[in-house]
Design an enzyme around this catalytic site. Structure first.
Site, short mmCIF file in Angstrom:
data_model
loop_
_atom_site.label_atom_id
_atom_site.label_comp_id
_atom_site.label_asym_id
_atom_site.label_seq_id
_atom_site.Cartn_x
_atom_site.Cartn_y
_atom_site.Cartn_z
N GLY A 139 0.77 -1.34 0.18
CA GLY A 139 0.25 0.17 -0.03
C GLY A 139 1.16 1.18 0.15
N GLN A 170 -0.33 5.35 -2.37
CA GLN A 170 -0.62 6.91 -1.27
C GLN A 170 -1.11 6.88 -0.23
OE1 GLN A 170 -4.41 7.00 -3.35
NE2 GLN A 170 -5.02 5.75 -2.22
N ILE A 196 -0.22 6.60 3.60
CA ILE A 196 0.45 6.74 5.02
C ILE A 196 1.47 6.06 4.57
CG2 ILE A 196 0.79 5.02 6.77
CD1 ILE A 196 -1.72 5.35 7.87
N ASN A 235 1.00 -2.39 5.59
CA ASN A 235 1.12 -1.56 5.32
C ASN A 235 -0.65 -1.27 4.71
OD1 ASN A 235 0.28 1.73 6.15
ND2 ASN A 235 0.17 1.27 3.82
N SER A 269 -4.79 0.36 13.66
CA SER A 269 -5.37 1.66 13.64
C SER A 269 -5.60 1.64 15.53
CB SER A 269 -6.52 1.12 13.01
OG SER A 269 -7.47 2.01 13.60
N GLN A 287 -17.83 1.21 12.29
CA GLN A 287 -16.38 0.37 11.54
C GLN A 287 -16.43 -1.39 12.55
OE1 GLN A 287 -13.28 3.35 12.36
NE2 GLN A 287 -13.84 2.22 10.21
N TYR A 319 -14.02 -3.50 10.86
CA TYR A 319 -12.55 -3.57 10.50
C TYR A 319 -11.60 -3.40 11.78
CZ TYR A 319 -8.95 0.88 10.09
OH TYR A 319 -7.86 1.54 9.71
N ASP A 347 -5.14 11.95 7.42
CA ASP A 347 -5.06 12.86 6.76
C ASP A 347 -4.56 12.08 4.84
OD1 ASP A 347 -6.74 14.48 4.19
OD2 ASP A 347 -4.74 16.43 5.04
N1 LIG Z 1 -6.10 6.87 7.06
C1 LIG Z 1 -6.49 6.85 8.57
O1 LIG Z 1 -7.74 7.88 9.32
C2 LIG Z 1 -5.71 5.74 8.91
C3 LIG Z 1 -6.09 5.36 10.87
C4 LIG Z 1 -5.56 4.53 11.28
C5 LIG Z 1 -4.57 2.94 10.59
N2 LIG Z 1 -4.73 3.19 9.17
C6 LIG Z 1 -4.28 2.32 8.70
O2 LIG Z 1 -3.35 2.33 7.80
C7 LIG Z 1 -3.47 2.29 6.06
C8 LIG Z 1 -3.21 2.93 5.28
O3 LIG Z 1 -3.83 3.82 5.64
P1 LIG Z 1 -4.46 4.73 4.48
O4 LIG Z 1 -4.70 5.95 5.19
O5 LIG Z 1 -2.34 5.46 3.81
O6 LIG Z 1 -4.19 4.15 2.53
P2 LIG Z 1 -5.12 5.18 1.67
O7 LIG Z 1 -6.47 4.40 1.37
O8 LIG Z 1 -4.42 6.36 1.54
O9 LIG Z 1 -3.69 3.89 0.96
C9 LIG Z 1 -3.98 2.98 1.04
C10 LIG Z 1 -3.27 2.29 -0.43
O10 LIG Z 1 -2.96 0.68 0.09
C11 LIG Z 1 -3.59 0.29 -1.77
N3 LIG Z 1 -4.36 -0.90 -1.16
C12 LIG Z 1 -5.19 -0.72 -1.01
N4 LIG Z 1 -5.85 -2.46 -0.44
C13 LIG Z 1 -5.20 -2.68 -1.13
C14 LIG Z 1 -4.47 -4.87 -1.79
N5 LIG Z 1 -5.37 -5.47 -2.29
N6 LIG Z 1 -3.43 -4.76 -1.87
C15 LIG Z 1 -2.06 -3.79 -2.71
N7 LIG Z 1 -2.55 -2.32 -1.79
C16 LIG Z 1 -3.70 -2.25 -1.72
C17 LIG Z 1 -4.07 1.05 -2.18
O11 LIG Z 1 -4.01 1.41 -3.28
C18 LIG Z 1 -3.36 2.25 -1.33
O12 LIG Z 1 -2.73 2.93 -2.23
C19 LIG Z 1 -4.07 0.90 6.50
O13 LIG Z 1 -4.09 -0.61 6.49
C20 LIG Z 1 -5.29 1.63 7.53
O14 LIG Z 1 -6.37 1.01 8.05
C21 LIG Z 1 -5.34 4.41 7.89
C1 LIG Z 2 -15.30 5.20 8.03
C2 LIG Z 2 -14.31 6.05 7.26
C3 LIG Z 2 -13.02 5.25 8.17
C4 LIG Z 2 -11.49 6.00 7.59
C5 LIG Z 2 -10.41 5.56 8.53
C6 LIG Z 2 -10.50 4.20 9.17
C7 LIG Z 2 -9.38 4.32 10.15
C8 LIG Z 2 -9.29 5.15 11.46
C9 LIG Z 2 -9.91 4.41 12.18
C10 LIG Z 2 -8.91 5.88 13.16
O1 LIG Z 2 -7.61 5.27 13.46
C11 LIG Z 2 -9.64 5.93 14.51
C12 LIG Z 2 -9.96 5.61 14.83
C13 LIG Z 2 -10.21 6.45 16.86
C14 LIG Z 2 -10.16 6.58 17.35
C15 LIG Z 2 -9.42 8.10 17.05
C16 LIG Z 2 -9.38 8.49 17.63
C17 LIG Z 2 -8.32 8.63 19.04
C18 LIG Z 2 -7.46 9.93 19.76
C19 LIG Z 2 -7.55 9.29 21.21
C20 LIG Z 2 -7.12 10.13 21.94
O2 LIG Z 2 -6.49 11.54 21.53
O3 LIG Z 2 -5.76 10.10 22.79
#
Ligand SMILES: NC(=O)c1ccc[n+]([C@@H]2O[C@H](COP(=O)([O-])OP(=O)(O)OC[C@H]3O[C@@H](n4cnc5c(N)ncnc54)[C@H](O)[C@@H]3O)[C@@H](O)[C@H]2O)c1
Ligand SMILES: CCCCC/C=C\C=C\[C@H](O)C/C=C\C/C=C\CCCC(=O)O
Length: 261
Positions: free
Chosen positions: A12, A15, A17, A91, A138, A148, A151, A187
């Site tokens: 991943g 784009q 993270i 990731n 997460s 979720q 998730y 973001d």
């Molecule tokens: N954005 C958030 O708020 C957040 C918070 C906590 C955890 N996360 C976790 O961080 C990680 C990255 O998330 P992000 O926010 O950067 O997401 P994103 O959607 O911006 O990027 C994810 C990347 O993974 C790729 N991807 C998706 N499915 C795939 C697959 N089957 N095979 C290969 N690549 C694949 C996508 O093409 C994309 O480039 C994820 O595991 C997500 O759960 C995100």
């Molecule tokens: C429905 C769209 C979801 C897109 C992103 C997916 C999941 C992201 C989840 C994050 O990890 C957030 C989860 C829980 C709460 C976030 C913050 C807690 C902060 C607590 C603190 O500041 O002490």
């Protein structure tokens, strides 16, 4: 500390993270394989990185991590191109409550598969030199979300699996450190999935509530998550650590009660 001579694979990585982490790894002089499903994004990412760092430092491998054989081939292709493997970041993740079986495949099964493949290429058990693995969970694993459920379940699973494997690694002398990172809201394009019925299914009706949580807890820049990853990579004392990153506390670690036999 420089990562010159080291090779990393980031799933991943095209784009969000993953992209921010790839940038930090290249800045530290590692070679990087960007493994991603999205061909357009992956090719654009490689073009930008070649312009910034010069050709030969990174490669893009299109792969759906939920296809076990394709993921195996992506690991092999990385080693074929760069000669070794030292750092693996599992990731890639999705937020899809409608197709929740796919969410389990991508967020949990592929992390398990990616960890086992990483060990095949890095563990002393397989005659390799050691390395480090980071699995992305997460804050949803600590603050479960009614929007979720699946998730949330996958992210709990990633923590349990990673901690158990970290103990297996130290007890089995694999020479591989295995840690987990739990970001709060970041973001990235994933955050926008909250608006889409295709992703959220029946839980889309809670989207305003979800947005209120984002307003309350804030949204982090991907660069801070990359900073946390680099700390997990560089600090050789860490194994089985659960790093949390939130707006209120920044980069910090979860602590658990010691296990009693
Ligand atoms: N954005 C958030 O708020 C957040 C918070 C906590 C955890 N996360 C976790 O961080 C990680 C990255 O998330 P992000 O926010 O950067 O997401 P994103 O959607 O911006 O990027 C994810 C990347 O993974 C790729 N991807 C998706 N499915 C795939 C697959 N089957 N095979 C290969 N690549 C694949 C996508 O093409 C994309 O480039 C994820 O595991 C997500 O759960 C995100
Ligand atoms: C429905 C769209 C979801 C897109 C992103 C997916 C999941 C992201 C989840 C994050 O990890 C957030 C989860 C829980 C709460 C976030 C913050 C807690 C902060 C607590 C603190 O500041 O002490």
């Amino acid at each position: 500390m420089s990562l010159y001579g080291k090779v990393a694979l980031v799933t991943g990585g095209a784009q969000g993270i993953g992209r921010a982490v790839v940038q930090s790894l290249l800045l530290s002089s590692a070679k990087v394989a960007v493994v991603d499903l999205n061909k357009t994004c992956g090719e654009e990412c490689k073009t930008q990185l070649d312009t910034e760092f010069g050709e030969g430092h990174c490669t893009f491998i299109q792969c759906d991590v939920s296809h076990g054989d394709a993921l195996r081939d992506a690991f092999q292709s990385t080693v074929d191109q760069f000669g070794r493997l030292d750092i693996v970041i599992n990731n890639a993740g999705i937020n899809n409550e409608k197709n929740w079986e796919k969410t389990i495949q991508v967020n949990l099964t592929s992390v398990i598969k990616g960890t086992y493949l990483a060990l095949e290429h890095m563990s002393k058990e397989y005659g390799k030199e050691g390395g480090t693995i980071i699995n992305v969970s997460s804050m949803a694993a600590f603050m479960h979300s009614p929007h979720q459920p699946v998730y949330t379940a996958t992210k709990h699973g990633v923590i349990g699996f990673t901690r158990a494997m970290a103990d297996a690694s130290s007890q089995g002398d694999y020479g591989v450190r295995i840690n987990v990172l739990c970001p709060a809201f970041v973001d990235t394009p994933l955050l926008h999935s909250v608006e889409q019925e295709d992703n959220m299914g029946k839980f889309v009706k809670f989207k305003d509530d979800f947005k209120l949580r984002m307003d309350k807890f804030g949204v982090l820049p991907p660069s801070l998550i990359a900073e946390g990853m680099m700390r997990l990579i560089m600090d050789t004392s860490l194994n089985g650590a659960v790093m949390k990153i939130t707006c209120s506390k920044g980069i910090h670690f979860h602590s658990y009660e010691p296990m009693s036999a």
